[in-house]
Design a protein around this motif. Structure first.
Motif, short mmCIF file in Angstrom:
data_model
loop_
_atom_site.label_atom_id
_atom_site.label_comp_id
_atom_site.label_asym_id
_atom_site.label_seq_id
_atom_site.Cartn_x
_atom_site.Cartn_y
_atom_site.Cartn_z
N ILE A 143 -8.62 10.94 6.56
CA ILE A 143 -8.40 11.03 8.01
C ILE A 143 -8.49 9.66 8.66
O ILE A 143 -7.66 9.31 9.51
CB ILE A 143 -9.44 11.98 8.64
N SER A 144 -9.46 8.86 8.25
CA SER A 144 -9.66 7.56 8.88
C SER A 144 -8.67 6.50 8.37
O SER A 144 -8.42 5.51 9.04
CB SER A 144 -11.09 7.06 8.65
N SER A 145 -8.13 6.72 7.15
CA SER A 145 -7.21 5.74 6.56
C SER A 145 -5.87 6.40 6.21
O SER A 145 -5.32 6.21 5.13
CB SER A 145 -7.82 5.11 5.31
N ARG A 146 -5.37 7.20 7.13
CA ARG A 146 -4.15 7.98 6.87
C ARG A 146 -2.97 7.07 6.53
O ARG A 146 -2.21 7.34 5.59
CB ARG A 146 -3.82 8.83 8.10
N GLU A 147 -2.81 5.99 7.27
CA GLU A 147 -1.67 5.10 7.03
C GLU A 147 -1.74 4.46 5.65
O GLU A 147 -0.74 4.41 4.92
CB GLU A 147 -1.62 4.02 8.11
N GLY A 148 -2.92 3.97 5.25
CA GLY A 148 -3.08 3.37 3.93
C GLY A 148 -2.84 4.37 2.82
O GLY A 148 -2.23 4.04 1.79
N PHE A 149 -3.30 5.60 3.03
CA PHE A 149 -3.09 6.66 2.04
C PHE A 149 -1.59 6.94 1.87
O PHE A 149 -1.08 7.01 0.75
CB PHE A 149 -3.82 7.92 2.49
N GLU A 150 -0.88 7.10 2.98
CA GLU A 150 0.55 7.40 2.94
C GLU A 150 1.32 6.26 2.26
O GLU A 150 2.25 6.50 1.47
CB GLU A 150 1.08 7.63 4.35
N ASN A 151 0.96 5.03 2.58
CA ASN A 151 1.65 3.88 1.98
C ASN A 151 1.44 3.84 0.47
O ASN A 151 2.37 3.50 -0.28
CB ASN A 151 1.15 2.59 2.61
N ALA A 152 0.23 4.18 0.02
CA ALA A 152 -0.06 4.18 -1.42
C ALA A 152 0.76 5.24 -2.13
O ALA A 152 1.32 5.00 -3.21
CB ALA A 152 -1.56 4.42 -1.65
N VAL A 153 0.87 6.43 -1.55
CA VAL A 153 1.67 7.51 -2.15
C VAL A 153 3.13 7.09 -2.23
O VAL A 153 3.79 7.25 -3.26
CB VAL A 153 1.53 8.80 -1.33
#
Length: 261
Positions: A143-153
């Motif tokens: 939730i707090s790092s949604r953008e970083g998570f999406e970029n990694a995927v």
């Protein structure tokens, strides 16, 4: 008699061969793949890239067309567990294209047309990419790092597709949080909104109070000023200016003025 007979056989043989041949044309925005199904050429070398008008034997060969334009696929929703066990739903949409000249290699590997590869192989790559990344993140960190998570995927999917002859154009995850997390977020947002509303109301009340203080101070100063300037002579003058010609009665006898002492 023998020569014409032989010529006739040759003619009919040519017609028979011609009747076994078929022709197709590779559409614009596609790559054609000629595949030999039988014979000594069947195997690793049985696939070749063709363009334009293609003649082939439908009994021993097949022609497939792989689109080279950008395709968008809306995949079915699936669930993935985060590192702390929370269950997230993913509803991905993928835009991709086949790299120019790579369609023969793709077909050699999977022996499927592009639609089947899209539904199975690419779908599996997407699920694996999300599963790997979700296992690295807790619910709070997602939730707090949604953008970083999406970029990694997206990076993982792009690398996987690149190795297979595809180019990733765009990916939308469509992540849906667990119901408990959604309720907690809604409650937090509601609390923030109420706090902001209360703050605004307090500011309005403070502003109204200040206005009343200013008005009271102004009224007090005005009264003080009137008391300083309100002399008996001034009162008599104001009375004369507003008198209607009739004497006011004070006590038992008519009089113009009443003592204010």
């Amino acid at each position: 008699m023998r020569a014409p007979f032989i010529l006739g056989l040759i003619f009919f043989a040519i017609l028979a061969v011609a009747s076994c041949a078929s022709c197709t044309r590779i559409d614009a925005g596609h790559e054609g793949i000629l595949v030999k199904q039988y014979g000594s050429s069947k195997g690793v070398q049985d696939v070749s890239l063709v363009t334009g008008r293609v003649w082939y034997n439908p009994f021993t060969e097949d022609v497939y067309q792989f689109p080279t334009f950008v395709q968008t696929v809306d995949y079915e929703l699936f669930t993935v567990n985060a590192k702390d066990g929370s269950v997230f739903k993913v509803d991905p949409t993928l835009s991709f294209k086949v790299q120019n000249g790579k369609s023969p290699e793709i077909f050699r590997k999977y022996r499927k047309d592009i639609e089947e590869i899209t539904k199975t192989t690419l779908y599996n790559y997407i699920r694996d990419a999300f599963r790997i990344e979700f296992n690295k993140y807790t619910t709070d960190s997602i939730i707090s790092s949604r953008e970083g998570f999406e970029n990694a995927v997206q990076s993982n999917i792009s690398i996987a597709l690149e190795k297979e002859g595809f180019t990733l154009e765009q990916m939308t995850s469509g992540i849906q949080y667990p119901a408990s997390i959604t309720k907690a977020i809604d409650a937090k947002n509601e609390a923030v909104q109420k706090a902001a509303q209360a703050t605004n109301q307090l500011r309005v009340a403070e502003a109204n109070a200040k206005i009343k203080i200013v008005e009271a101070e102004a009224e007090a100063r005005a009264n003080e000023l009137r008391q300083r300037t309100l002399t008996p002579l001034l009162i008599q003058q104001q009375f004369i200016e507003k008198w209607d010609g009739k004497s006011a009665l004070y006590s038992n006898s008519p009089a113009f003025f009443k003592s204010i002492q």
